[in-house]
Design a protein around this motif. Structure first.
Motif, PDB file in Angstrom:
ATOM      1  N   GLN A  23       0.840  -1.207   0.000  1.00 11.08           N
ATOM      2  CA  GLN A  23       0.000   0.000   0.000  1.00 11.08           C
ATOM      3  C   GLN A  23       0.867   1.245   0.000  1.00 11.08           C
ATOM      4  OE1 GLN A  23      -3.057   1.201   3.067  1.00 11.08           O
ATOM      5  NE2 GLN A  23      -3.805  -0.829   2.577  1.00 11.08           N
ATOM      6  N   GLU A  24       1.893   1.213   0.829  1.00 13.94           N
ATOM      7  CA  GLU A  24       2.768   2.385   0.918  1.00 13.94           C
ATOM      8  C   GLU A  24       3.500   2.579  -0.405  1.00 13.94           C
ATOM      9  OE1 GLU A  24       5.067   1.920   4.551  1.00 13.94           O
ATOM     10  OE2 GLU A  24       3.246   1.412   5.675  1.00 13.94           O
ATOM     11  N   ASP A  58       3.018   5.770  -2.889  1.00 14.21           N
ATOM     12  CA  ASP A  58       4.183   6.573  -3.316  1.00 14.21           C
ATOM     13  C   ASP A  58       4.173   6.735  -4.825  1.00 14.21           C
ATOM     14  OD1 ASP A  58       5.117   6.790  -0.755  1.00 14.21           O
ATOM     15  OD2 ASP A  58       6.756   5.339  -0.968  1.00 14.21           O
ATOM     16  N   MET A  59       3.905   5.628  -5.539  1.00 11.96           N
ATOM     17  CA  MET A  59       3.914   5.683  -7.014  1.00 11.96           C
ATOM     18  C   MET A  59       2.847   6.653  -7.513  1.00 11.96           C
ATOM     19  SD  MET A  59       4.314   1.605  -7.822  1.00 11.96           S
ATOM     20  CE  MET A  59       4.390   1.618  -9.614  1.00 11.96           C
ATOM     21  N   LEU A  60       1.654   6.579  -6.916  1.00 14.68           N
ATOM     22  CA  LEU A  60       0.548   7.450  -7.350  1.00 14.68           C
ATOM     23  C   LEU A  60       0.867   8.915  -7.053  1.00 14.68           C
ATOM     24  CD1 LEU A  60      -2.468   5.211  -6.258  1.00 14.68           C
ATOM     25  CD2 LEU A  60      -1.926   5.880  -8.605  1.00 14.68           C
ATOM     26  N   PHE A  99      -0.843  15.044  -8.673  1.00 17.68           N
ATOM     27  CA  PHE A  99      -0.904  16.229  -7.795  1.00 17.68           C
ATOM     28  C   PHE A  99      -0.994  15.838  -6.323  1.00 17.68           C
ATOM     29  CE2 PHE A  99      -5.130  15.710  -6.143  1.00 17.68           C
ATOM     30  CZ  PHE A  99      -5.620  14.728  -6.982  1.00 17.68           C
ATOM     31  N   ALA A 100      -1.272  14.542  -6.052  1.00 12.95           N
ATOM     32  CA  ALA A 100      -1.737  14.138  -4.723  1.00 12.95           C
ATOM     33  C   ALA A 100      -0.616  14.001  -3.694  1.00 12.95           C
ATOM     34  CB  ALA A 100      -2.495  12.815  -4.829  1.00 12.95           C
ATOM     35  N   ASP A 101      -1.015  14.174  -2.424  1.00  8.59           N
ATOM     36  CA  ASP A 101      -0.092  13.938  -1.310  1.00  8.59           C
ATOM     37  C   ASP A 101      -0.466  12.664  -0.561  1.00  8.59           C
ATOM     38  OD1 ASP A 101       1.243  16.517  -1.597  1.00  8.59           O
ATOM     39  OD2 ASP A 101      -0.602  17.391  -0.800  1.00  8.59           O
ATOM     40  N   VAL A 102      -1.767  12.326  -0.593  1.00 12.40           N
ATOM     41  CA  VAL A 102      -2.228  11.158   0.171  1.00 12.40           C
ATOM     42  C   VAL A 102      -3.250  10.349  -0.633  1.00 12.40           C
ATOM     43  CG1 VAL A 102      -1.823  12.056   2.502  1.00 12.40           C
ATOM     44  CG2 VAL A 102      -3.959  12.612   1.321  1.00 12.40           C
ATOM     45  N   VAL A 103      -3.356   9.063  -0.275  1.00 13.52           N
ATOM     46  CA  VAL A 103      -4.211   8.138  -1.022  1.00 13.52           C
ATOM     47  C   VAL A 103      -4.992   7.266  -0.041  1.00 13.52           C
ATOM     48  CG1 VAL A 103      -4.191   6.208  -2.673  1.00 13.52           C
ATOM     49  CG2 VAL A 103      -2.465   8.008  -2.870  1.00 13.52           C
ATOM     50  N   PHE A 104      -6.265   6.984  -0.374  1.00 16.76           N
ATOM     51  CA  PHE A 104      -7.017   5.955   0.347  1.00 16.76           C
ATOM     52  C   PHE A 104      -7.410   4.890  -0.669  1.00 16.76           C
ATOM     53  CE2 PHE A 104     -10.820   3.808   1.806  1.00 16.76           C
ATOM     54  CZ  PHE A 104     -10.479   3.498   3.118  1.00 16.76           C
ATOM     55  N   PHE A 160     -11.338  -4.574   3.030  1.00 13.03           N
ATOM     56  CA  PHE A 160     -10.527  -5.121   1.931  1.00 13.03           C
ATOM     57  C   PHE A 160      -9.663  -4.087   1.210  1.00 13.03           C
ATOM     58  CE2 PHE A 160     -14.037  -8.355   1.925  1.00 13.03           C
ATOM     59  CZ  PHE A 160     -13.249  -9.423   2.314  1.00 13.03           C
ATOM     60  N   GLY A 161     -10.062  -2.809   1.292  1.00 15.38           N
ATOM     61  CA  GLY A 161      -9.350  -1.774   0.539  1.00 15.38           C
ATOM     62  C   GLY A 161      -7.855  -1.791   0.835  1.00 15.38           C
ATOM     63  N   GLY A 162      -7.047  -1.850  -0.214  1.00 16.76           N
ATOM     64  CA  GLY A 162      -5.595  -1.813  -0.036  1.00 16.76           C
ATOM     65  C   GLY A 162      -4.999  -3.116   0.441  1.00 16.76           C
TER      66      GLY A 162
END
Ligand code: PLP
Length: 397
Positions: free
Chosen positions: A75-76, A80-82, A87-92, A275-277
Motif C-alpha cells: 500500500q505504501e 508513493d507511485m501514485l 498532484f496528490a499527497d495522500v491516497v485511500f 478489503f481496501g488496499g
C-alpha cells in the motif's frame, strides 16, 4: 446453471465468456471476439497480461489479506507511485470506483467541517455524468434512471446542466458549496469532453472561492485519453480524484487521491475499509500502474487513437446514414449512431464478432486495451465497417 439466481439488475448479452488473451475473448462455445470493451475501460493492459498474472501468482502464495490495522508495505509503495505521478499527497485505497467516489465526497465534506465550516456541505454534479452505484455516487450524478425508487434525494446534492457556465459559477460562489464533482471526459454519458478552457476556469474560481474540485477519472484516467490523467490536457489539477478500473488492470482496486490540505479532515477513524488496499490488490496495482506510466504505452495510446479517429471520420463520411458523430479523447472513443446503439452493439457482436460498449446520447464506445497493436486497430476498423454495412442494409430493408 442459469441467471435465475442472480439479481436481475443487468441486461446481459447472450455471451458466455470463457477466457481472454490481449484484445481477444473466447466464448464457451469457442467463438473468438475482438474485445473493444475491455471490461469497460478496465482491462487496460489486455486480458491475462503475463506481468499481471505473475504478480497475482507471486502474491497469492505469499499473503492475501491483513487488516488495515497493520502497515501494508504494498500500500505504501503504490501510494508513493501514485503521488509521485500526480498532484496528490495522500491516497485511500478502495475496491471499486464508486467507493473511491464515496471517499472523495466524504473527504470534501470533512475538509470543511474540520475547519469549522460545517455549513459547506453542497456537492454539485453534472447531468450525463456517472459516478457509480452507492448512495453518494448516484446522488452526485443525480441521473433519475439510477436514483428513482431509492428514496428521497440525499441532502446537499445538486445537479448542474453540463455546459451551463452561469449556473456553475453560481454554484462556485454559493457559501454552502463544498465541492464540484465531474469527469473531465464523461464516459457513460457518451464521451463528452469538458473543454480545457472551462477546466482551467474551474481551477481558477475554485482557488478563489475555496470550493474543492473533485475529478472522477475512474474511466478516463490512467492513460486512456493519451495522458496519464485526463486533466493534464488542461494543465491543471483537482484537489481530490477518484480512480479505479485500469488501476488494477482488471483486478478490483480503486483509490481516492487528495492534496494534504483537501484531506485535512481524514484523520484516524474518519473512514475505513476491510478489503481496501489488501496485499493481493496492491501487488497487482503496483504491477499494473508500473506499466501504465510507461511513456511508450502513452505513445501507443496516441498513435492508435489518431488512427482510429481518422478511420472513423472516413467511415462517418461513407456511412452518414449510420454514424452521426465521432467524439471522445484518446482511446475513450464515442461514436454517435443513427440506429439504436443497443441494436448496433448486438449486430457488431453477432455479425462481426466485435465487442463494443454502449453510452449515453445513443453512442457506442470503443474502449480497447491501451496496448492494442496497429494490426489489431486495423482489424477493429474493418469489423466496425462491416457492422455499418449490415446496419445500413437492415435500415434500408
Ligand atoms: N465513475 C466513473 C466515471 C465510472 O465510469 C464508473 C464505472 O463505470 C464508476 C465511477 C463506478 O466504478 P465501479 O463500477 O468500479 O464502482
Amino acid at each position: 446453471m442459469s441467471v435465475n439466481h442472480l439479481m436481475g439488475v443487468y441486461n446481459r448479452a447472450p455471451l458466455e465468456v470463457d477466457r481472454g488473451r490481449g484484445v481477444r475473448l473466447w466464448a464457451k462455445d469457442g467463438t473468438e471476439y475482438l474485445d473493444c470493451v475491455s471490461g469497460i475501460s478496465t482491462n487496460a493492459l489486455g486480458h491475462a497480461n503475463p506481468i499481471l498474472v505473475e504478480a497475482v501468482k507471486a502474491q497469492a502464495e505469499k499473503l492475501w489479506h491483513v487488516s488495515n490495522i497493520y502497515r501494508i508495505p504494498g500500500q505504501e509503495q503504490l501510494a508513493d507511485m501514485l503521488c509521485d505521478n500526480s498532484f496528490a499527497d495522500v491516497v485511500f485505497f478502495t475496491n471499486s470506483g464508486t467507493e473511491a467516489v464515496e471517499c472523495a465526497i466524504k473527504t470534501a465534506r470533512k475538509h470543511f467541517s474540520s475547519k469549522g465550516e460545517s455549513e459547506r456541505i453542497d456537492i454539485y454534479g453534472f447531468d450525463g455524468s456517472f459516478h457509480g452505484r452507492t448512495y453518494g455516487a448516484i446522488n452526485a450524478a443525480a441521473n433519475p434512471s439510477y436514483t428513482d425508487g431509492f428514496g428521497p434525494p440525499m441532502q446537499g446534492f445538486h445537479q448542474l446542466v453540463w455546459g451551463d457556465h452561469e449556473a456553475l459559477e453560481a454554484a462556485f460562489r454559493s457559501p454552502t458549496t463544498a465541492a464540484i464533482i465531474l469527469e473531465p471526459v464523461q464516459g457513460e454519458g457518451g464521451c463528452r469532453e469538458t473543454p480545457v478552457e472551462e477546466l482551467r476556469w474551474m481551477r481558477q474560481i475554485a482557488d478563489e472561492t475555496g470550493v474543492l474540485l473533485i475529478f472522477d477519472e475512474v474511466q478516463c484516467g490512467m492513460g486512456r485519453t493519451g495522458k496519464l490523467w485526463a486533466h493534464e490536457w488542461a494543465g491543471i489539477a483537482p484537489d481530490i480524484m477518484a480512480i479505479a478500473k485500469a488501476l488494477g488492470g482488471g483486478f478490483p482496486i480503486g483509490a481516492c487521491l487528495a492534496t494534504a490540505d483537501a484531506a485535512c479532515g481524514m484523520t484516524a477513524g474518519a473512514h475505513g475499509s476491510t478489503f481496501g488496499g489488501n496485499p493481493l490488490a496492491m501487488a497487482v496495482g503496483i504491477a499494473a500502474f508500473g506499466e501504465l506510466v510507461k511513456p511508450e504505452l502513452i505513445r501507443n495510446v496516441n498513435e492508435i487513437a489518431g488512427y482510429l479517429k481518422q478511420q472513423l471520420a472516413g467511415l462517418q463520411e461513407r456511412y452518414p446514414d449510420v454514424i452521426v458523430d465521432v467524439r471522445g479523447k484518446g482511446l475513450l472513443v464515442g461514436v454517435k449512431l443513427v440506429p439504436n446503439n443497443r441494436d448496433f452493439m448486438a449486430l457488431a457482436r453477432d455479425t462481426q464478432n466485435l465487442l463494443i460498449a454502449g453510452g449515453g446520447d445513443n453512442c457506442c464506445r470503443i474502449l480497447p486495451p491501451l496496448n492494442m497493436t496497429m494490426d489489431e486497430a486495423r482489424e477493429a476498423i474493418q469489423r466496425f465497417e462491416g457492422a455499418c454495412e449490415v446496419a445500413r442494409k437492415q435500415m434500408a430493408a
